[in-house]
Design a protein around this motif. Sequence first.
Motif, PDB file in Angstrom:
ATOM      1  N   GLU A  60      -7.612  42.399  19.517  1.00  0.00           N
ATOM      2  CA  GLU A  60      -7.639  42.033  18.485  1.00  0.00           C
ATOM      3  C   GLU A  60      -7.032  43.407  17.559  1.00  0.00           C
ATOM      4  OE1 GLU A  60      -9.568  42.779  14.320  1.00  0.00           O
ATOM      5  OE2 GLU A  60      -9.785  41.623  15.479  1.00  0.00           O
ATOM      6  N   GLN A  61      -6.128  44.846  18.118  1.00  0.00           N
ATOM      7  CA  GLN A  61      -4.595  44.540  17.769  1.00  0.00           C
ATOM      8  C   GLN A  61      -4.092  44.082  17.555  1.00  0.00           C
ATOM      9  OE1 GLN A  61      -5.214  48.316  16.423  1.00  0.00           O
ATOM     10  NE2 GLN A  61      -2.749  47.178  16.015  1.00  0.00           N
ATOM     11  N   MET A  62      -3.944  42.973  18.176  1.00  0.00           N
ATOM     12  CA  MET A  62      -2.856  42.091  18.296  1.00  0.00           C
ATOM     13  C   MET A  62      -2.763  41.129  17.306  1.00  0.00           C
ATOM     14  SD  MET A  62      -2.280  40.482  21.905  1.00  0.00           S
ATOM     15  CE  MET A  62      -1.677  40.969  23.677  1.00  0.00           C
ATOM     16  N   ARG A  63      -3.823  41.174  16.659  1.00  0.00           N
ATOM     17  CA  ARG A  63      -4.383  39.592  15.572  1.00  0.00           C
ATOM     18  C   ARG A  63      -4.455  40.855  14.207  1.00  0.00           C
ATOM     19  NH1 ARG A  63      -7.970  39.319  11.675  1.00  0.00           N
ATOM     20  NH2 ARG A  63      -9.336  41.588  11.744  1.00  0.00           N
ATOM     21  N   LEU A  64      -4.314  42.275  14.090  1.00  0.00           N
ATOM     22  CA  LEU A  64      -4.511  43.180  12.463  1.00  0.00           C
ATOM     23  C   LEU A  64      -2.573  43.343  13.338  1.00  0.00           C
ATOM     24  CD1 LEU A  64      -6.730  45.979  13.227  1.00  0.00           C
ATOM     25  CD2 LEU A  64      -6.945  43.982  11.726  1.00  0.00           C
ATOM     26  N   ASP A  65      -1.862  42.892  14.095  1.00  0.00           N
ATOM     27  CA  ASP A  65      -0.365  43.316  13.746  1.00  0.00           C
ATOM     28  C   ASP A  65       0.272  42.166  13.317  1.00  0.00           C
ATOM     29  OD1 ASP A  65      -0.417  45.592  15.466  1.00  0.00           O
ATOM     30  OD2 ASP A  65      -0.444  44.271  17.087  1.00  0.00           O
ATOM     31  N   ALA A  66      -0.639  40.790  13.555  1.00  0.00           N
ATOM     32  CA  ALA A  66       0.139  39.287  12.961  1.00  0.00           C
ATOM     33  C   ALA A  66      -0.595  39.108  11.730  1.00  0.00           C
ATOM     34  CB  ALA A  66      -0.748  38.362  14.020  1.00  0.00           C
ATOM     35  N   GLU A  67      -1.078  39.854  11.544  1.00  0.00           N
ATOM     36  CA  GLU A  67      -2.071  40.363   9.704  1.00  0.00           C
ATOM     37  C   GLU A  67      -0.978  41.063   9.247  1.00  0.00           C
ATOM     38  OE1 GLU A  67      -4.291  38.348   7.854  1.00  0.00           O
ATOM     39  OE2 GLU A  67      -5.421  37.575   9.116  1.00  0.00           O
ATOM     40  N   LYS A  68      -0.636  42.066   9.597  1.00  0.00           N
ATOM     41  CA  LYS A  68       0.570  42.529   9.000  1.00  0.00           C
ATOM     42  C   LYS A  68       1.564  42.320   8.294  1.00  0.00           C
ATOM     43  CE  LYS A  68      -0.976  47.180  10.738  1.00  0.00           C
ATOM     44  NZ  LYS A  68      -0.926  48.067  11.487  1.00  0.00           N
ATOM     45  N   GLU A  69       2.085  41.079   9.332  1.00  0.00           N
ATOM     46  CA  GLU A  69       3.234  39.890   9.699  1.00  0.00           C
ATOM     47  C   GLU A  69       3.048  38.936   8.689  1.00  0.00           C
ATOM     48  OE1 GLU A  69       6.713  41.049  10.408  1.00  0.00           O
ATOM     49  OE2 GLU A  69       5.311  43.370  11.214  1.00  0.00           O
ATOM     50  N   GLY A  70       1.908  38.992   8.010  1.00  0.00           N
ATOM     51  CA  GLY A  70       1.044  37.833   7.143  1.00  0.00           C
ATOM     52  C   GLY A  70       1.277  36.269   7.671  1.00  0.00           C
ATOM     53  N   VAL A  71       0.786  36.870   9.436  1.00  0.00           N
ATOM     54  CA  VAL A  71       0.432  35.379   9.438  1.00  0.00           C
ATOM     55  C   VAL A  71      -1.123  35.272   8.884  1.00  0.00           C
ATOM     56  CG1 VAL A  71      -0.098  34.462  12.386  1.00  0.00           C
ATOM     57  CG2 VAL A  71       2.015  35.682  11.622  1.00  0.00           C
ATOM     58  N   HIS A  72      -1.294  34.105   8.950  1.00  0.00           N
ATOM     59  CA  HIS A  72      -3.203  33.770   8.636  1.00  0.00           C
ATOM     60  C   HIS A  72      -3.668  33.712  10.338  1.00  0.00           C
ATOM     61  CE1 HIS A  72      -2.890  32.865   4.742  1.00  0.00           C
ATOM     62  NE2 HIS A  72      -1.745  32.483   4.694  1.00  0.00           N
ATOM     63  N   THR A  73      -4.944  34.357  10.327  1.00  0.00           N
ATOM     64  CA  THR A  73      -5.525  34.295  12.273  1.00  0.00           C
ATOM     65  C   THR A  73      -6.563  34.328  11.922  1.00  0.00           C
ATOM     66  OG1 THR A  73      -6.880  36.113  11.370  1.00  0.00           O
ATOM     67  CG2 THR A  73      -3.780  36.672  12.586  1.00  0.00           C
ATOM     68  N   VAL A  74      -7.150  33.744  13.375  1.00  0.00           N
ATOM     69  CA  VAL A  74      -8.717  32.999  13.327  1.00  0.00           C
ATOM     70  C   VAL A  74      -9.732  33.984  14.184  1.00  0.00           C
ATOM     71  CG1 VAL A  74     -10.667  31.391  13.415  1.00  0.00           C
ATOM     72  CG2 VAL A  74      -8.720  30.990  12.250  1.00  0.00           C
ATOM     73  N   ARG A  75     -10.261  34.349  13.788  1.00  0.00           N
ATOM     74  CA  ARG A  75     -10.921  35.317  15.229  1.00  0.00           C
ATOM     75  C   ARG A  75     -12.174  34.792  15.323  1.00  0.00           C
ATOM     76  NH1 ARG A  75     -12.437  41.472  13.185  1.00  0.00           N
ATOM     77  NH2 ARG A  75     -13.798  40.869  12.175  1.00  0.00           N
ATOM     78  N   ILE A  76     -12.370  34.662  17.161  1.00  0.00           N
ATOM     79  CA  ILE A  76     -13.903  33.783  17.134  1.00  0.00           C
ATOM     80  C   ILE A  76     -14.403  35.212  18.639  1.00  0.00           C
ATOM     81  CG2 ILE A  76     -14.533  31.590  17.908  1.00  0.00           C
ATOM     82  CD1 ILE A  76     -13.077  30.187  16.796  1.00  0.00           C
ATOM     83  N   GLU A  77     -15.222  34.772  18.706  1.00  0.00           N
ATOM     84  CA  GLU A  77     -16.101  35.495  20.474  1.00  0.00           C
ATOM     85  C   GLU A  77     -16.931  34.219  20.659  1.00  0.00           C
ATOM     86  OE1 GLU A  77     -18.124  38.727  22.221  1.00  0.00           O
ATOM     87  OE2 GLU A  77     -18.253  39.305  20.809  1.00  0.00           O
ATOM     88  N   THR A  78     -17.020  33.752  21.920  1.00  0.00           N
ATOM     89  CA  THR A  78     -17.496  32.584  22.192  1.00  0.00           C
ATOM     90  C   THR A  78     -18.302  32.618  22.652  1.00  0.00           C
ATOM     91  OG1 THR A  78     -16.097  32.042  23.756  1.00  0.00           O
ATOM     92  CG2 THR A  78     -15.388  30.999  21.936  1.00  0.00           C
ATOM     93  N   PRO A  79     -19.616  33.010  22.016  1.00  0.00           N
ATOM     94  CA  PRO A  79     -21.145  33.250  22.514  1.00  0.00           C
ATOM     95  C   PRO A  79     -21.507  32.233  24.202  1.00  0.00           C
ATOM     96  CG  PRO A  79     -21.807  32.712  20.875  1.00  0.00           C
ATOM     97  CD  PRO A  79     -20.088  32.674  21.232  1.00  0.00           C
ATOM     98  N   GLU A  80     -22.281  31.963  24.913  1.00  0.00           N
ATOM     99  CA  GLU A  80     -22.491  31.166  26.272  1.00  0.00           C
ATOM    100  C   GLU A  80     -23.312  29.865  25.438  1.00  0.00           C
ATOM    101  OE1 GLU A  80     -24.070  32.908  29.894  1.00  0.00           O
ATOM    102  OE2 GLU A  80     -23.886  34.422  29.113  1.00  0.00           O
ATOM    103  N   ASN A  81     -23.939  30.007  23.938  1.00  0.00           N
ATOM    104  CA  ASN A  81     -24.936  29.055  23.622  1.00  0.00           C
ATOM    105  C   ASN A  81     -24.692  28.204  22.369  1.00  0.00           C
ATOM    106  OD1 ASN A  81     -25.084  31.557  21.989  1.00  0.00           O
ATOM    107  ND2 ASN A  81     -27.707  31.754  21.933  1.00  0.00           N
TER     108      ASN A  81
END
Length: 394
Positions: A60-81
Amino acid sequence: MNPVTNPYSPGAGTPPTELAGRDDLRETVRIAIARLRLGRPAKSQLLIGLRGVGKTVLLEQMRLDAEKEGVHTVRIETPENRSLPALLAPQLRLALLRLSRIKTAQHVAHKALRALAGFATSLKMKFGDIEVGLDFEPEPGLADNGDLEGDLTTLLAAVGVAAQHADTALVMFIDELQYVSENELAALITALHRCAQDRLPVAMMGAGLPQLRGKAGNAKSYAERLFDYPEIGPLEHDDAVKAILEPAREEGVAFEVEAVEAIVKETQGYPYFLQEWGKHTWDVARQSPITVDDVITAHQLTIAALDESFFRVRFDRLTPAEKRYIRAMAELGAGPHRSGDIAALLQREVTSLAPLRSKLIEKGMIYSPNHGDTAFTVPLFDEFMRRTMRLENL
């Protein structure tokens, strides 16, 4: 000490005040994404580690770092089902809608949204859990063949073109990747490979348990060349000390050296345990500096909290047979252990226990560091099992 100002934050993915010991990897990812944005080759990353090492927080910190640089991000947590297409589709829609607001990317983003409509519609029968708003009608022949690998490749390529026209990148941050089925993981790897070949600014920064490395390799043989696999482990001694001292220092509180060393020893440097020990030690301490006696006083409270949350939630997911297998492992120690030794303790044949072992790997409770070896994915779980389940119950 005032519990209201307690700076330690044990929790699932809860960011600590001080993210110690991870700066080098954050910089590696920052450089990779910057290169990607310039159309230069850059590897995606799969963070590999046990439970409690802080993979989710770091991702998540890496994602926030990327967003600060103007990069578009997608955040997903994959459950089992849930299927990967069902998780990806709504997040890609949001990313494309953002890209469509950029004038230079509007036309190609709309085309990608039509590809997404075709993707979701054609795969609805195969993956019934796909639920996504459709902003455009599907375009015939665009990501609508009903073949996951081909359609996902077409879709991610269209997303990459949109990001390219917007002078940015699209990076998917996906946690718990070990739960993605092998065929879905293979489709994702294929799509990322095509984007890399075409120099499109699309990448994935993922995280998962140790079995993810082998699973990715089984899904596609070239996965070892497409990804780097940084190992996320317990913190080095000095970083573990920093993780305890810095949050307290910001609140004007100090620790005796012996107190910090006692916490580092108890936790073995695992970030989640550092936060749990720090929290309970803070709460029992009466004044600064916090002493080793405070750490000793907090010990039982910390163990009880871990037993009822971090450990118990995993224990309760197991069947009675799985619990017996895990308890036998715990009797042998922290591990790793030979499958034959576990079977001998249970007085069973190794082959008869193979399905049970496979199920435990699937649930993310154990993994195989080497052929024939078995180890816990949760640090200190052997101690919890010895506290919780009597040996004669085997």
